[in-house]
Design a protein around this motif. Structure first.
Motif, PDB file in Angstrom:
ATOM      1  N   ILE A 148     -13.015  11.135 -25.347  1.00  0.00           N
ATOM      2  CA  ILE A 148     -13.723  10.271 -24.392  1.00  0.00           C
ATOM      3  C   ILE A 148     -13.892   8.873 -24.965  1.00  0.00           C
ATOM      4  O   ILE A 148     -13.731   7.875 -24.250  1.00  0.00           O
ATOM      5  CB  ILE A 148     -15.099  10.886 -24.053  1.00  0.00           C
ATOM      6  CG1 ILE A 148     -14.914  11.989 -23.036  1.00  0.00           C
ATOM      7  CG2 ILE A 148     -16.022   9.849 -23.525  1.00  0.00           C
ATOM      8  CD1 ILE A 148     -14.878  11.532 -21.627  1.00  0.00           C
ATOM      9  N   ALA A 175     -12.513   5.499 -23.245  1.00  0.00           N
ATOM     10  CA  ALA A 175     -13.435   4.406 -22.898  1.00  0.00           C
ATOM     11  C   ALA A 175     -13.014   3.110 -23.578  1.00  0.00           C
ATOM     12  O   ALA A 175     -13.062   2.032 -22.979  1.00  0.00           O
ATOM     13  CB  ALA A 175     -14.848   4.791 -23.314  1.00  0.00           C
ATOM     14  N   ALA A 220     -20.001   6.334 -23.280  1.00  0.00           N
ATOM     15  CA  ALA A 220     -19.179   7.518 -23.024  1.00  0.00           C
ATOM     16  C   ALA A 220     -19.587   8.658 -23.946  1.00  0.00           C
ATOM     17  O   ALA A 220     -19.750   9.810 -23.498  1.00  0.00           O
ATOM     18  CB  ALA A 220     -17.698   7.177 -23.235  1.00  0.00           C
ATOM     19  N   VAL A 270     -16.449  11.660 -16.244  1.00  0.00           N
ATOM     20  CA  VAL A 270     -16.355  10.389 -16.984  1.00  0.00           C
ATOM     21  C   VAL A 270     -14.894   9.960 -17.099  1.00  0.00           C
ATOM     22  O   VAL A 270     -14.556   8.783 -16.927  1.00  0.00           O
ATOM     23  CB  VAL A 270     -17.002  10.541 -18.368  1.00  0.00           C
ATOM     24  CG1 VAL A 270     -16.674   9.355 -19.241  1.00  0.00           C
ATOM     25  CG2 VAL A 270     -18.496  10.701 -18.244  1.00  0.00           C
TER      26      VAL A 270
END
Lengths: 110, 324
Positions: free
Chosen positions: A31, A35, A68, A88
């Motif tokens: 993640i 991001a 994130a 996300v």
């Protein structure tokens, strides 16, 4: 540009030195990487729109990564880890696509 | 924010350009490709160039007969010129900065991008090793492969087990054969007189009387009686008695296998001590013959362990061969 050079250097280091990621970071790493990519594409869009700011880029990349990671942590604690991660990722993907579209528009517009 | 001003400039551009479909906000509609008419773009001079381009375009479009609203275009031109003045003071990236700060921020940007690259490669390497990240079809394939490997390895293991069993059996058999061979060798050695022997048996002491020498035939009979009684190994004085042992009279005494035998004779015989004793002591047997005929004293002792230590060299036959 500095960012591109840094990216290339980082990838080369990752390929040849093969550093080991600390265990605590491992669940959040994907993640965080996505991001950071989103912030990067946003900065690229700003660059093409001629209002690129180093400061804004740094702040955006750090804040994106932190937010994130916090979201993933929150999801894990709530028990909806995988769903929140998916959400996300979807949102980051949408942002990346929109920034890429803007970049493309600006490139082809001249 | 300068970005806001840029948007205005962009909007002005859009309005000024005739016939160009204004792209909606971020919905991905493809803008029509606008060919660049003006000179090469340079930062800070964009608006000027664009304005000139639009002016040229405007004239061109008017020349080609396209409709464009004149007042809107004029307004855009003025606005654009104002934007030029505003943006001329700023640096190309839109912010006023000192050089040291810019270097610092650039370094930070570099570091962040390096970290990003490292994280990306690290994650790539990590993702290969975790099962939870694989798709269902991949997992099924993995499971199938693993099952196949299991079958293969099981059959291999069975094969190797059977091989091991057969080898073990062979080894056992070989050990058995070796044992048998050793036994045979021992027996053959004992019979042939090449190995010392020990076991229960009898010790016969024969002492000659004065003047009466025991002939070879008597000794031979004694040996024969012992053999008939089942003696397995016989030794007389220093001579090991085997199948080819002979006794012959000579001037100085009894010769046996080239060795001179002198009284008193000590005969050691390994076998069933009872049977051997009976063979000698039986009435009318060799014992009584020796006593009566030759006045010799014969004493037979049964022994638990008798050691026959004299051996003879093995001989090779000159004429006889084994049947293949």
């Amino acid at each position: 540009m500095v960012a591109v050079i840094g990216l290339i250097i980082g990838i080369l280091i990752g390929v040849f030195a093969q550093p080991s990621i600390p265990v605590e970071l491992q669940p959040y790493l994907p993640i965080m990487v996505v991001a950071a990519f989103d912030a990067l594409v946003g900065a690229a869009r700003n660059y093409f729109e001629r209002n690129f700011s180093d400061r804004a880029f740094i702040v955006s990349i750090i804040s994106n990564v932190v937010i994130a990671a916090l979201l993933v942590l929150l999801g894990n604690q709530m028990g909806v880890g995988s769903q929140l991660t998916t959400a996300v990722l979807v949102v980051l993907g949408i942002r990346i696509f929109s920034n890429a579209t803007a970049i493309r528009r600006f490139i082809f517009r001249g | 924010m300068s970005r806001h001003s840029r948007k205005h400039a962009v909007k002005a551009n859009n309005k000024a350009t005739a016939g160009v479909k204004k792209p909606a906000a971020i919905t991905g509609e493809l803008p029509r490709f606008v060919p660049e008419n003006g000179p090469e773009e340079r930062p800070g001079h964009r608006i000027v160039a664009a304005s000139s381009a639009h002016l040229a375009e405007g004239s061109a479009s008017s020349a080609s007969g396209a409709q464009a609203e004149t007042p809107g275009r004029n307004r855009a031109r003025v606005k654009a010129r104002r934007q030029v003045q505003r943006t001329d003071n700023l640096e190309p990236n839109g912010h006023k900065k000192t050089t040291a700060l810019s270097i610092f921020t650039q370094i930070i940007v570099l570091i962040l991008c390096i970290l990003l690259g490292v994280g990306y490669m690290g994650q790539q390497r990590n993702v290969q090793s975790s099962y939870s990240s694989l798709s269902e079809s991949e997992l099924v394939r993995l499971l199938d492969e693993t099952n196949q490997k299991i079958d293969q390895l099981t059959s291999q293991k069975n094969q190797l087990s059977s091989q091991l069993e057969s080898i073990r059996n062979a080894v056992d058999k070989q050990a058995e054969l070796k044992q048998m061979e050793e036994n045979n060798q021992k027996t053959a050695g004992v019979i042939a007189g090449t190995l010392p022997a020990q076991g229960p048996g009898v010790r016969i002491r024969i002492s000659e009387a004065e003047g009466k020498t025991i002939p070879a035939s008597a000794l031979f009979s004694l040996i024969e009686e012992l053999r008939n009684a089942g003696a397995e190994a016989i030794q007389i004085n220093t001579v090991r008695v085997v199948t080819s042992t002979y006794f012959s009279d000579s001037a100085s005494g009894v010769l046996s296998d080239g060795t001179l035998l002198q009284a008193p004779y000590t005969v050691l015989a390994i076998g069933d001590s009872n049977a051997l004793r009976n063979a000698i002591e039986i009435s009318g047997g060799i014992g009584s013959t020796l006593r009566v005929q030759y006045k010799a004293t014969v004493s037979v002792d049964e022994k638990e362990t008798l050691k026959i230590t004299h051996i003879r060299k093995p001989r090779t036959f000159q004429y006889a061969r084994t049947v293949e």
